[in-house]
Design an enzyme around this catalytic site. Structure first.
Site, short mmCIF file in Angstrom:
data_model
loop_
_atom_site.label_atom_id
_atom_site.label_comp_id
_atom_site.label_asym_id
_atom_site.label_seq_id
_atom_site.Cartn_x
_atom_site.Cartn_y
_atom_site.Cartn_z
N ASP A 199 0.88 -1.18 0.00
CA ASP A 199 0.00 0.00 0.00
C ASP A 199 0.91 1.22 0.00
O ASP A 199 2.10 1.15 0.32
CB ASP A 199 -0.90 0.02 1.25
CG ASP A 199 -2.18 0.84 1.04
OD1 ASP A 199 -3.26 0.24 0.94
OD2 ASP A 199 -2.09 2.08 0.95
N ASN A 238 -5.20 -4.04 -6.96
CA ASN A 238 -6.44 -3.53 -6.39
C ASN A 238 -6.38 -2.06 -5.99
O ASN A 238 -7.42 -1.42 -5.84
CB ASN A 238 -6.77 -4.41 -5.17
CG ASN A 238 -7.77 -3.80 -4.26
OD1 ASN A 238 -8.97 -3.81 -4.56
ND2 ASN A 238 -7.32 -3.24 -3.14
N TYR A 252 -13.14 8.26 -13.11
CA TYR A 252 -13.19 6.93 -12.49
C TYR A 252 -13.73 5.89 -13.48
O TYR A 252 -13.15 4.81 -13.65
CB TYR A 252 -14.07 7.00 -11.24
CG TYR A 252 -14.07 5.75 -10.40
CD1 TYR A 252 -13.01 5.47 -9.54
CD2 TYR A 252 -15.11 4.83 -10.46
CE1 TYR A 252 -13.00 4.31 -8.77
CE2 TYR A 252 -15.12 3.67 -9.70
CZ TYR A 252 -14.06 3.42 -8.85
OH TYR A 252 -14.05 2.27 -8.09
N LYS A 277 -11.77 2.61 -15.01
CA LYS A 277 -12.20 1.23 -14.75
C LYS A 277 -12.59 0.50 -16.05
O LYS A 277 -12.38 -0.71 -16.15
CB LYS A 277 -13.35 1.23 -13.74
CG LYS A 277 -12.93 1.74 -12.34
CD LYS A 277 -11.81 0.90 -11.74
CE LYS A 277 -11.53 1.27 -10.28
NZ LYS A 277 -10.47 0.43 -9.68
N ILE A 326 -19.38 -1.35 -2.09
CA ILE A 326 -18.80 -2.16 -1.01
C ILE A 326 -18.48 -1.24 0.17
O ILE A 326 -17.92 -0.14 -0.01
CB ILE A 326 -17.49 -2.86 -1.48
CG1 ILE A 326 -17.71 -3.59 -2.83
CG2 ILE A 326 -16.98 -3.81 -0.41
CD1 ILE A 326 -18.69 -4.74 -2.82
N THR A 334 -16.50 0.25 2.45
CA THR A 334 -15.07 0.47 2.74
C THR A 334 -14.86 1.95 3.04
O THR A 334 -15.75 2.77 2.80
CB THR A 334 -14.20 0.12 1.50
OG1 THR A 334 -14.43 1.13 0.49
CG2 THR A 334 -14.50 -1.25 0.94
P1 NAP Z 1 -9.88 2.05 0.15
O1 NAP Z 1 -10.48 1.54 1.41
O2 NAP Z 1 -9.64 3.52 -0.03
O3 NAP Z 1 -8.52 1.23 -0.10
C1 NAP Z 1 -7.65 1.53 -1.17
C2 NAP Z 1 -6.23 1.54 -0.65
O4 NAP Z 1 -5.35 1.82 -1.77
C3 NAP Z 1 -5.99 2.65 0.36
O5 NAP Z 1 -5.17 2.23 1.41
C4 NAP Z 1 -5.32 3.71 -0.50
O6 NAP Z 1 -4.56 4.67 0.21
C5 NAP Z 1 -4.45 2.85 -1.38
N1 NAP Z 1 -3.90 3.60 -2.49
C6 NAP Z 1 -4.38 4.75 -3.05
N2 NAP Z 1 -3.56 5.17 -4.01
C7 NAP Z 1 -2.53 4.29 -4.08
C8 NAP Z 1 -1.37 4.21 -4.86
N3 NAP Z 1 -1.07 5.14 -5.77
N4 NAP Z 1 -0.53 3.16 -4.67
C9 NAP Z 1 -0.81 2.22 -3.73
N5 NAP Z 1 -1.88 2.26 -2.94
C10 NAP Z 1 -2.75 3.28 -3.11
O7 NAP Z 1 -10.79 1.64 -1.09
P2 NAP Z 1 -11.57 0.28 -1.47
O8 NAP Z 1 -13.01 0.63 -1.51
O9 NAP Z 1 -11.09 -0.87 -0.70
O10 NAP Z 1 -11.10 0.17 -2.99
C11 NAP Z 1 -10.21 -0.83 -3.45
C12 NAP Z 1 -10.39 -0.95 -4.95
O11 NAP Z 1 -11.75 -1.34 -5.21
C13 NAP Z 1 -10.19 0.35 -5.74
O12 NAP Z 1 -9.54 0.07 -6.96
C14 NAP Z 1 -11.61 0.83 -5.99
O13 NAP Z 1 -11.69 1.66 -7.13
C15 NAP Z 1 -12.32 -0.49 -6.19
N6 NAP Z 1 -13.76 -0.46 -5.99
C16 NAP Z 1 -14.31 -0.12 -4.79
C17 NAP Z 1 -15.70 -0.12 -4.66
C18 NAP Z 1 -16.38 0.22 -3.37
O14 NAP Z 1 -17.62 0.37 -3.39
N7 NAP Z 1 -15.67 0.38 -2.27
C19 NAP Z 1 -16.49 -0.50 -5.75
C20 NAP Z 1 -15.89 -0.85 -6.94
C21 NAP Z 1 -14.52 -0.84 -7.06
P3 NAP Z 1 -5.27 6.10 0.57
O15 NAP Z 1 -6.21 5.80 1.70
O16 NAP Z 1 -4.13 6.97 0.93
O17 NAP Z 1 -5.98 6.54 -0.68
#
Ligand code: NAP
Length: 253
Positions: free
Chosen positions: A38, A91, A157, A161, A190, A192
């Site tokens: 991360d 991810n 976004y 994607k 989701i 999060t």
């Molecule tokens: P999250 O809780 O914000 O987790 C994402 C993690 O990635 C965070 O720790 C973030 O750090 C880190 N990150 C950001 N930029 C980065 C970089 N340049 N290099 C390495 N790590 C980095 O989000 P999540 O909801 O679990 O999302 C995970 C993935 O699922 C993402 O690709 C998101 O687009 C996708 N997704 C999520 C949802 C949803 O509803 N949650 C739905 C569809 C897809 P920071 O906190 O500093 O940003």
């Protein structure tokens, strides 16, 4: 009972939070040794501690997936520590500007593409080189329901994607005969920290998001993790090039 990924080496980016952390825990439960990566050090270290507390094995490697040198070092450290890379979950991602097309700035657009799309491509570039040298492996990229349909207010976004889905299909075709399977997961809404940030920004977000979900609730991060681990396991040995919806029926509407 043996795990589905016993003795495998798994790499997870964005593993310090949300879907990445939950998936890292499922990988470890199924017997994989996990490289937790991360950009956020505390979050990544916490994930390692949770894996160890559950009896698993993991290391943390800090990397910004938008930086080629970081990604190259991440894969090199994985191989230096564990000798190979069997399963990669690309991810890490950000939510982007959350503005309509004409209000999205060039800076916001470029940053979202750099992390969500270029980041996935860079990860695959270095992971696949290693997988070719060892004779195979599996990759899962995090796309989104927003990789399959448009969402007003999310131009950067949605573009990133859709790009992830295209990259996934292309790499799947390129390396199908080399023992490398490449798939994507397309999560719906989701629960999060990313979604919690959305809820803080716009009142009524939670109600709107739940109303979009046919199942009438948010998904949990581990529900995505279970799909990722299945795609990485031998149970999915004939599955490559798919964007798998893990979305409570969102895109079926
Ligand atoms: P999250 O809780 O914000 O987790 C994402 C993690 O990635 C965070 O720790 C973030 O750090 C880190 N990150 C950001 N930029 C980065 C970089 N340049 N290099 C390495 N790590 C980095 O989000 P999540 O909801 O679990 O999302 C995970 C993935 O699922 C993402 O690709 C998101 O687009 C996708 N997704 C999520 C949802 C949803 O509803 N949650 C739905 C569809 C897809 P920071 O906190 O500093 O940003």
């Amino acid at each position: 009972m043996p795990g589905r990924l016993d003795n495998k080496i798994a790499l997870v980016t964005g593993a310090g939070s949300g879907i990445g952390r939950a998936t890292a825990l499922v990988f470890a439960r199924e017997g994989a040794k996990v490289v937790v990566s991360d950009i956020v050090v505390e979050g990544g270290q916490e994930t390692v501690q949770q894996i160890e507390a559950a009896g698993g094995e993991a290391i943390f490697v800090k990397a910004d997936v938008s930086q080629a040198a970081d990604v190259e070092t991440l894969v090199a450290k994985t191989v230096e520590t564990y000798g190979r890379l069997d399963c990669a979950f690309n991810n890490a991602g950000i939510e982007g500007g959350v503005k309509p097309t004409i209000d999205c700035t060039e800076e916001e657009f470029d940053r979202t593409i750099a992390v969500n799309l270029t980041g996935v491509w860079l990860c695959m570039k270095y992971e696949i080189q290693q997988m070719l040298s060892q004779g195979g492996g599996t990759i899962v990229n995090t796309a989104s329901a927003a990789g399959l349909v448009g969402f007003p207010g999310l131009p950067d976004y949605v573009a990133s994607k859709h790009g992830v889905v295209g990259l996934t299909k292309t790499a799947a075709l390129e390396y199908a005969k080399s023992g490398i399977r490449v798939n994507a997961v397309c999560p719906g809404v989701i629960q999060t920290p990313m979604v919690e940030r959305g809820a803080q920004l716009s009142p009524g977000f939670d109600e709107l998001a739940v109303s979009m979900e046919p199942v009438g609730r948010f998904g949990q991060p581990a529900e995505v993790g279970e799909a990722v681990v299945w795609l990485c396991s031998d149970a999915a040995s004939f599955v490559t090039g798919i964007p798998m919806q893990v979305d409570g029926g969102l895109v079926a509407q």
